[in-house]
Design a protein around this motif. Structure first.
Motif, PDB file in Angstrom:
ATOM      1  N   SER A  54      -7.649 -20.572   6.713  1.00 54.63           N
ATOM      2  CA  SER A  54      -6.607 -19.686   6.180  1.00 54.63           C
ATOM      3  C   SER A  54      -5.591 -19.351   7.264  1.00 54.63           C
ATOM      4  N   TYR A  55      -6.077 -19.119   8.464  1.00 49.06           N
ATOM      5  CA  TYR A  55      -5.197 -18.812   9.595  1.00 49.06           C
ATOM      6  C   TYR A  55      -4.323 -20.016   9.941  1.00 49.06           C
ATOM      7  N   TRP A  58      -1.656 -20.521   7.290  1.00 47.42           N
ATOM      8  CA  TRP A  58      -0.642 -19.468   7.395  1.00 47.42           C
ATOM      9  C   TRP A  58       0.287 -19.720   8.584  1.00 47.42           C
ATOM     10  N   LYS A  59      -0.282 -20.078   9.739  1.00 42.27           N
ATOM     11  CA  LYS A  59       0.541 -20.366  10.923  1.00 42.27           C
ATOM     12  C   LYS A  59       1.496 -21.526  10.639  1.00 42.27           C
ATOM     13  N   MET A  62       4.259 -20.171   8.477  1.00 42.54           N
ATOM     14  CA  MET A  62       5.166 -19.314   9.240  1.00 42.54           C
ATOM     15  C   MET A  62       6.103 -20.133  10.132  1.00 42.54           C
ATOM     16  N   TYR A  67       3.250 -25.628   4.059  1.00 42.28           N
ATOM     17  CA  TYR A  67       1.967 -25.995   4.650  1.00 42.28           C
ATOM     18  C   TYR A  67       1.494 -27.289   4.010  1.00 42.28           C
ATOM     19  N   GLY A  93     -10.486 -11.180   9.238  1.00 36.58           N
ATOM     20  CA  GLY A  93      -9.069 -10.945   9.503  1.00 36.58           C
ATOM     21  C   GLY A  93      -8.732  -9.510   9.863  1.00 36.58           C
ATOM     22  N   ASN A  99      -3.514 -10.494  13.128  1.00 33.90           N
ATOM     23  CA  ASN A  99      -2.388 -10.227  12.256  1.00 33.90           C
ATOM     24  C   ASN A  99      -2.858 -10.166  10.805  1.00 33.90           C
ATOM     25  N   GLU A 101      -1.021 -10.024   8.169  1.00 31.12           N
ATOM     26  CA  GLU A 101      -0.084 -10.651   7.239  1.00 31.12           C
ATOM     27  C   GLU A 101      -0.674 -11.854   6.531  1.00 31.12           C
ATOM     28  N   LYS A 102      -1.553 -12.585   7.216  1.00 30.67           N
ATOM     29  CA  LYS A 102      -2.094 -13.801   6.614  1.00 30.67           C
ATOM     30  C   LYS A 102      -2.978 -13.511   5.418  1.00 30.67           C
ATOM     31  N   TRP A 105      -1.121 -13.198   1.962  1.00 29.51           N
ATOM     32  CA  TRP A 105      -0.504 -14.503   1.748  1.00 29.51           C
ATOM     33  C   TRP A 105      -1.545 -15.517   1.296  1.00 29.51           C
ATOM     34  N   PHE A 106      -2.667 -15.596   1.994  1.00 27.17           N
ATOM     35  CA  PHE A 106      -3.694 -16.584   1.668  1.00 27.17           C
ATOM     36  C   PHE A 106      -4.343 -16.270   0.324  1.00 27.17           C
TER      37      PHE A 106
END
Length: 125
Positions: A54-55, A58-59, A62, A67, A93, A99, A101-102, A105-106
């Motif tokens: 998930s990280y 997300w990265k 971003m 993705y 998380g 962070n 934020e992920k 979003w995920f």
């Protein structure tokens, strides 16, 4: 959930940094191998193997605004219990310094394809 929490990052010190989760020397693969000595639950083993994805997704989003959708679809099929996986993702998380934020979003991305009981209201602020 407790087993997943305790095992998932146990082998970071012995792992090769910066390799994909499927690399046999990644902390994810080492944790999965260890866990397989105690459980025979393929879904739990997959959750251990892919716990950081998930990280990474997300990265990627971003950085580029998108993705790897093909990989995301693979992940959707590799994990069976999305309630467990998302609950774990929220717990992991919420670790100090990470962070948040992920997380929403995920969860939203997963819910585009899977119906889950876990939603954004589970995220602690």
């Amino acid at each position: 959930l407790k087993f997943l929490i305790h095992v998932h990052d146990t082998f970071k010190a012995q792992s090769t940094k910066g390799v994909p989760a499927i690399d046999p020397h990644s902390h994810e693969s080492l944790a999965r191998e260890f866990a397989s000595e105690f459980i025979n639950d393929l879904d739990m083993l997959s959750s251990i193997q892919y716990h950081d994805e998930s990280y990474h997704l997300w990265k990627q989003f971003m950085r580029t605004g998108k993705y790897d959708n093909e990989y995301f679809l693979y992940l959707l099929s590799a994990i069976g219990d999305w309630n467990l996986y998302l609950a774990f993702t929220i717990i992991d998380g919420n670790t100090k310094g990470k962070n948040l934020e992920k997380l929403p979003w995920f969860i939203k991305e997963v819910q585009r394809y899977k119906k889950t009981r876990v939603d954004e209201s589970w995220i602690l602020n």
